[in-house]
Design an enzyme around this catalytic site. Structure first.
Site, PDB file in Angstrom:
ATOM      1  N   GLY A   1      27.123 -19.366  26.255  1.00 32.70           N
ATOM      2  CA  GLY A   1      28.457 -19.787  26.631  1.00 32.70           C
ATOM      3  C   GLY A   1      28.617 -21.287  26.622  1.00 32.70           C
ATOM      4  O   GLY A   1      27.767 -22.031  26.103  1.00 32.70           O
TER       5      GLY A   1
ATOM      6  N   GLY B   1      35.190 -25.414  15.650  1.00 29.85           N
ATOM      7  CA  GLY B   1      35.886 -24.687  16.701  1.00 29.85           C
ATOM      8  C   GLY B   1      37.239 -25.298  16.976  1.00 29.85           C
ATOM      9  O   GLY B   1      37.798 -26.030  16.149  1.00 29.85           O
ATOM     10  N   SER B   2      37.759 -25.023  18.147  1.00 30.19           N
ATOM     11  CA  SER B   2      39.097 -25.489  18.498  1.00 30.19           C
ATOM     12  C   SER B   2      39.117 -26.995  18.721  1.00 30.19           C
ATOM     13  O   SER B   2      38.093 -27.616  19.027  1.00 30.19           O
ATOM     14  CB  SER B   2      39.579 -24.781  19.762  1.00 30.19           C
TER      15      SER B   2
ATOM     16  N   GLU C   1      34.697 -30.112  12.933  1.00 23.20           N
ATOM     17  CA  GLU C   1      35.661 -29.418  12.075  1.00 23.20           C
ATOM     18  C   GLU C   1      36.490 -28.546  13.003  1.00 23.20           C
ATOM     19  O   GLU C   1      35.999 -27.566  13.557  1.00 23.20           O
ATOM     20  CB  GLU C   1      34.938 -28.597  11.012  1.00 23.20           C
TER      21      GLU C   1
ATOM     22  N   GLY D   1      40.823 -27.536  14.506  1.00 24.09           N
ATOM     23  CA  GLY D   1      41.943 -26.665  14.203  1.00 24.09           C
ATOM     24  C   GLY D   1      42.805 -27.158  13.054  1.00 24.09           C
ATOM     25  O   GLY D   1      42.572 -28.213  12.456  1.00 24.09           O
TER      26      GLY D   1
ATOM     27  N   CYS E   1      40.832 -21.539  10.124  1.00 21.64           N
ATOM     28  CA  CYS E   1      41.365 -22.869  10.428  1.00 21.64           C
ATOM     29  C   CYS E   1      42.320 -23.364   9.351  1.00 21.64           C
ATOM     30  O   CYS E   1      43.237 -24.142   9.628  1.00 21.64           O
ATOM     31  CB  CYS E   1      40.224 -23.862  10.627  1.00 21.64           C
TER      32      CYS E   1
ATOM     33  N   VAL F   1      48.523 -20.940  15.510  1.00 20.73           N
ATOM     34  CA  VAL F   1      48.644 -19.590  16.061  1.00 20.73           C
ATOM     35  C   VAL F   1      47.312 -18.861  16.031  1.00 20.73           C
ATOM     36  O   VAL F   1      46.956 -18.143  16.954  1.00 20.73           O
ATOM     37  CB  VAL F   1      49.707 -18.785  15.288  1.00 20.73           C
ATOM     38  N   PHE F   2      46.560 -19.000  14.970  1.00 17.92           N
ATOM     39  CA  PHE F   2      45.304 -18.285  14.730  1.00 17.92           C
ATOM     40  C   PHE F   2      45.538 -16.777  14.738  1.00 17.92           C
ATOM     41  O   PHE F   2      44.804 -16.000  15.351  1.00 17.92           O
ATOM     42  CB  PHE F   2      44.234 -18.682  15.741  1.00 17.92           C
TER      43      PHE F   2
END
Length: 486
Positions: free
Chosen positions: A210, A230-231, A252, A254, A286, A381-382
């Site tokens: 996590g 990731g985000s 890298e 959103g 992405c 939005v993803f």
């Protein structure tokens, strides 16, 4: 025994061997059915610390091996992705919700990443420099050391291997933290491939975990480079922590990429690209086309055609049915998607297709009347949502496309390629495609974005990979000892 036999990895992490995870285990859930596919080991920060120290020790010996040996390991890894493709494909479909074509593509890219990485150990690097003194002066590229890789759920294999393979090839060791939701495809599979390929023990570690494990990876003193996908929100935290600990972070993040359809576009040809850009892998990419900018003269027909195509795209379990869209990864992500759709309707957009879901299956959605201040247009939005806005001039198209906090990918559909390229040059993104949609990836191509999409092209091709995973060292040599007036 299967290649991914769960007796090896159940409740375990990979540190060169399969060891019990101090953090316990977690269920691997198939999004399409809710079924449990296995139980993956969850690392603790203590596991991470032990692995980072072990990786630092193993890295020195690995960097000292010949370039032929490192290249051979990467070539064997590429072969193994192909040899075990059928089993790995099933895992990609079931664990990540991929349709079969997307799973095939991930496996193709994984093999290509390894084959391309196999050329890096023998790639000529460095420079011979002029010097004011009578000596040989050189700038050499040397391994960075331990590379930490943090990878997401959406394309778990590609987004792990694109950092792991070149980092290993260039003489680094790697500690990989895959997303626990896709820890088999994004982690266990890589461990098994490199284990079978003959990578020395301790050079690769795979530790699902996590946020606490991710934070420990960034902070650990043995880890010198972080490669994060990731985000944007999580990437900011990674970048801030890496800065405090004086280490490089390749981020890298959103995107909210625009597809611009000019007034000379052939809509019959454009529809396939437009739908693919927004709906491929349920929009969980992405590079997904998050904004369709269409010339006013084509707008109504474009919306009608795209809505018709969206309404005919089948949604369901990609492991048992022939579908175009599989499941969203989990209920939290589905609810975020639906919240953006409903708030966009409240802001004045109109649902031309979709906008509904059953369980984790969200239908391909087209939002007409979108534009600035509509949430699904303004935000990433993803999910499988295509907001469509109109423009009346090239200047307005460039302005709308540029008015985003993101800058990842761009697509332009036009009969005039020169006009398309000139327009692309006015819009700041890391990637641009003329007469194609926004979702493209090749192992040899530089990949990355600007602004809130990340820190630039740090993936893909020898130049980007060498820059990302090595350090520059200045070395001088002379035949006699230099004299000084002391």
């Amino acid at each position: 025994m299967s290649f991914l036999d769960d007796e090896k990895w159940t409740g375990r992490v990979f540190t060169g061997s399969w060891e019990r995870a101090a953090g316990g285990d977690a269920a691997v859930i198939e999004p399409a059915t809710g079924d449990e596919l296995g139980r993956v080991g969850i690392a603790s920060p203590q596991d991470l610390a032990a692995s980072a120290a072990k990786a630092a020790e193993a890295q020195r010996a690995w960097a000292a091996t010949s370039f032929q040996e490192r290249a051979a390991v990467l070539r064997r890894a590429g072969d193994l992705w192909q040899q075990h493709a059928a089993e790995l494909k099933d895992w990609l479909i079931r664990e990540s919700g991929s349709i079969p074509g997307k799973a095939d593509f991930e496996l193709h890219v994984a093999a290509q990443e390894c084959y391309e990485a196999a050329a890096l150990p023998s790639h000529p690097t460095g420079e011979v420099l002029p010097s004011e003194a009578p000596r040989l002066s050189m700038a050499r590229r040397v391994p960075a050391g331990v590379v930490g890789v943090i990878a997401p759920f959406n394309a778990p294999l590609i987004l792990s291997i694109r950092s792991v393979a070149p980092a290993l090839a260039l003489g680094n060791s790697v500690v990989l933290k895959p997303d626990p939701r896709t820890a088999v495809c994004g982690g266990v599979a890589l461990a098994r491939v490199f284990e079978e390929a003959g990578l020395p023990a301790g050079v690769l570690h795979v530790l699902p975990g996590g946020p606490d494990v991710g934070a420990a990876l960034v902070e650990d003193k043995h880890v010198r480079v972080i490669s994060f996908t990731g985000s944007t929100a999580a990437g900011r935290a990674v970048g801030e922590s890496a800065g405090r600990h004086l280490k490089r972070a390749h981020l890298e993040l959103g995107g909210n990429s625009a597809l611009i359809v000019l007034d000379d576009a052939d809509l019959e040809q454009a529809m396939s690209a437009a739908a693919w850009g927004s709906f491929f892998h349920q929009g969980q990419i992405c590079m997904t086309t998050g904004r369709h900018l269409v010339h006013a003269s084509l707008y109504d027909e474009y919306v009608d055609r795209l809505a018709d195509k969206a309404s005919h795209l089948p949604v369901g379990n990609p492991f048992t049915e022939q579908v175009a869209l599989g499941p969203i990864i989990d209920a939290k992500q589905r609810d975020k998607i639906h919240g953006l759709v409903t708030s966009s309707v409240d802001a004045g957009a109109k649902v031309a297709a979709g906008g509904t879901y059953e369980d984790l299956f969200y239908r391909a959605t087209v939002l007409a009347g979108a534009g600035p201040s509509v949430p699904a247009y303004d935000q990433e939005v993803f999910g499988p949502v295509a907001p469509v806005a109109k423009f009346t001039s090239l200047d307005e198209a460039a302005k709308l496309a540029s008015e985003s906090e993101y800058g990842l990918s761009l697509g332009i559909i036009t009969a005039d390629v020169a006009k398309g390229l000139a327009l692309a040059d006015r819009i700041p993104t890391g990637i641009a495609h003329i007469n194609d949609q926004t979702v493209n990836d090749e192992a040899l191509a530089p990949f990355g974005g600007v602004f809130d999409s990340g820190t630039g092209s740090r993936f893909g091709g020898p130049a980007a990979n060498i820059e990302a995973f090595t350090e520059t060292r200045w070395v001088t040599m002379r035949g006699d000892v230099a004299g000084y007036p002391f």
